[in-house]
Design a protein around this motif. Sequence first.
Motif, mmCIF file in Angstrom:
data_model
loop_
_atom_site.group_PDB
_atom_site.id
_atom_site.type_symbol
_atom_site.label_atom_id
_atom_site.label_comp_id
_atom_site.label_asym_id
_atom_site.label_seq_id
_atom_site.Cartn_x
_atom_site.Cartn_y
_atom_site.Cartn_z
ATOM 1 N N UNK A 1 5.599 -8.561 7.463
ATOM 2 C CA UNK A 1 5.571 -8.459 9.002
ATOM 3 C C UNK A 1 7.215 -7.993 9.403
ATOM 4 N N UNK A 2 8.020 -8.185 8.658
ATOM 5 C CA UNK A 2 9.418 -7.749 8.978
ATOM 6 C C UNK A 2 9.761 -6.219 8.979
ATOM 7 N N UNK A 3 10.680 -5.731 9.539
ATOM 8 C CA UNK A 3 11.383 -4.427 9.178
ATOM 9 C C UNK A 3 11.447 -4.291 8.104
ATOM 10 N N UNK A 4 11.184 -3.161 7.295
ATOM 11 C CA UNK A 4 11.330 -2.938 5.964
ATOM 12 C C UNK A 4 11.354 -1.695 5.245
ATOM 13 N N UNK A 5 11.635 -1.218 4.348
ATOM 14 C CA UNK A 5 11.989 0.203 3.494
ATOM 15 C C UNK A 5 11.391 0.154 2.278
ATOM 16 N N UNK B 1 12.196 9.863 -15.918
ATOM 17 C CA UNK B 1 11.803 11.126 -16.427
ATOM 18 C C UNK B 1 10.710 10.855 -17.575
ATOM 19 N N UNK B 2 10.468 9.665 -18.093
ATOM 20 C CA UNK B 2 9.342 9.218 -19.045
ATOM 21 C C UNK B 2 8.091 8.965 -18.346
ATOM 22 N N UNK B 3 8.142 9.068 -16.853
ATOM 23 C CA UNK B 3 7.008 8.739 -15.948
ATOM 24 C C UNK B 3 6.972 7.218 -15.536
ATOM 25 N N UNK B 4 7.818 6.321 -15.985
ATOM 26 C CA UNK B 4 8.010 4.785 -15.500
ATOM 27 C C UNK B 4 8.330 4.804 -14.160
ATOM 28 N N UNK B 5 7.644 4.078 -13.475
ATOM 29 C CA UNK B 5 7.944 3.846 -11.969
ATOM 30 C C UNK B 5 8.115 2.662 -11.538
ATOM 31 N N UNK B 6 9.094 2.273 -10.461
ATOM 32 C CA UNK B 6 9.315 0.951 -10.190
ATOM 33 C C UNK B 6 9.443 1.129 -8.831
ATOM 34 N N UNK B 7 8.880 0.047 -7.937
ATOM 35 C CA UNK B 7 8.995 -0.051 -6.499
ATOM 36 C C UNK B 7 9.718 -1.049 -6.255
ATOM 37 N N UNK B 8 10.473 -1.122 -4.942
ATOM 38 C CA UNK B 8 11.173 -2.178 -4.321
ATOM 39 C C UNK B 8 11.199 -2.043 -2.981
ATOM 40 N N UNK B 9 11.427 -3.180 -2.039
ATOM 41 C CA UNK B 9 11.336 -2.971 -0.730
ATOM 42 C C UNK B 9 12.586 -3.841 -0.341
ATOM 43 N N UNK B 10 13.118 -3.240 0.850
ATOM 44 C CA UNK B 10 14.488 -3.690 1.534
ATOM 45 C C UNK B 10 13.800 -4.348 2.811
ATOM 46 N N UNK C 1 0.827 -1.112 0.054
ATOM 47 C CA UNK C 1 -0.058 0.008 0.102
ATOM 48 C C UNK C 1 0.911 1.127 -0.109
ATOM 49 N N UNK C 2 1.894 1.167 0.558
ATOM 50 C CA UNK C 2 2.944 2.373 0.661
ATOM 51 C C UNK C 2 3.425 2.698 -0.494
ATOM 52 N N UNK C 3 3.445 1.911 -1.713
ATOM 53 C CA UNK C 3 3.857 2.462 -3.041
ATOM 54 C C UNK C 3 2.738 2.477 -4.122
ATOM 55 N N UNK C 4 1.521 2.472 -3.424
ATOM 56 C CA UNK C 4 0.235 2.687 -4.590
ATOM 57 C C UNK C 4 -0.272 4.219 -4.276
ATOM 58 N N UNK C 5 -0.681 4.480 -5.492
ATOM 59 C CA UNK C 5 -1.599 5.895 -5.338
ATOM 60 C C UNK C 5 -0.936 7.048 -5.095
ATOM 61 N N UNK C 6 -1.829 8.138 -4.498
ATOM 62 C CA UNK C 6 -1.357 9.327 -3.927
ATOM 63 C C UNK C 6 -0.921 9.221 -2.588
ATOM 64 N N UNK C 7 0.033 9.431 -2.018
ATOM 65 C CA UNK C 7 0.414 9.497 -0.565
ATOM 66 C C UNK C 7 0.225 10.782 0.279
ATOM 67 N N UNK C 8 -0.401 11.672 -0.470
ATOM 68 C CA UNK C 8 -0.808 12.941 0.065
ATOM 69 C C UNK C 8 0.228 13.987 -0.300
ATOM 70 N N UNK C 9 1.359 13.693 -0.773
ATOM 71 C CA UNK C 9 2.290 14.793 -1.195
ATOM 72 C C UNK C 9 2.120 15.025 -2.683
ATOM 73 N N UNK C 10 1.287 14.567 -3.322
ATOM 74 C CA UNK C 10 1.123 14.863 -4.702
ATOM 75 C C UNK C 10 1.961 13.919 -5.762
ATOM 76 N N UNK D 1 10.017 4.948 2.508
ATOM 77 C CA UNK D 1 9.030 4.653 3.531
ATOM 78 C C UNK D 1 9.714 3.512 4.518
ATOM 79 N N UNK D 2 9.891 3.969 5.708
ATOM 80 C CA UNK D 2 10.547 3.033 6.769
ATOM 81 C C UNK D 2 9.334 2.412 7.480
ATOM 82 N N UNK D 3 9.243 1.080 7.738
ATOM 83 C CA UNK D 3 8.338 0.382 8.457
ATOM 84 C C UNK D 3 8.960 -0.421 9.616
#
Length: 250
Positions: A157-161, A168-177, A95-104, A140-142
């Motif tokens: 469930x684990x500590x993660x980030x 620049x072309x708008x392509x976005x990628x998410x990852x989690x440590x 959820x932390x990587x989806x949609x608008x987080x309120x910052x625009x 986003x640190x959890x």
Amino acid sequence: MAGELLDNKGRGDATWQWPAIHPEGRKFGLITLAISLVFLLVFDWELVGWPMLALTGGVFAFFRDPERVVPLDDRCIVSPADGIVSHICEMDPPAELLGDDGSGVIGLPPGKVTRISIFMSVFDVHINRAPVGGTIRRLVYIPGKFMNADLDKASDENERQHLLIERGDGFALGLTQIAGLVARRIVPFVKPGDMIAAGQRIGLIRFGSRVDVYLPAGTDPKVLVGQRTVAGETVLAEIGQQQLIEGIAQ
């Protein structure tokens, strides 16, 4: 070799060299070295001193930071971590990587995508690298538990980030440590707003962990479960390419 341009036509010069020790780990290595020398030279306790000296070598090895040759191709998503591909599955991104987080900042679109999980043992290089170039839009640190990072539920469930990288072309990628059973701290090298290149060092996780990468819809992995990856070098996928790849362990 650092900064040298190499290609698949033979250009460039590759030479072996001792990997550097990342500054984050030098203090730990020097502490264990000092303790081992005290036991050996001051107290003459070889039973403790020699194992501590061996531990010093292990600490320096854990924080080694070798150079990598990064493919310069906008279609390529490179591995963010050294390790073994432990899971490949279809799922919704965090959820932390989806949609608008309120910052625009607009995150990943909803819907199932392919997640590639890479497990790092204590023997792997633990410097993590950017799968693609772009701008860090979210970091986003959890806090959480410290279960074995190889377990699938460690993603929730684990500590993660979580990190969101936008090109620049708008392509976005998410990852989690994800911190693991022994890991106790995720150390970021970047912050929101930083511009990074593919393969650039973005952080480390101390002492055993995992990294999840969320491929965009319509993109299939080019790696297999059980395959070893090299951070910054192994191509996990090519954007927009879908193909079933099979392999055999031997």
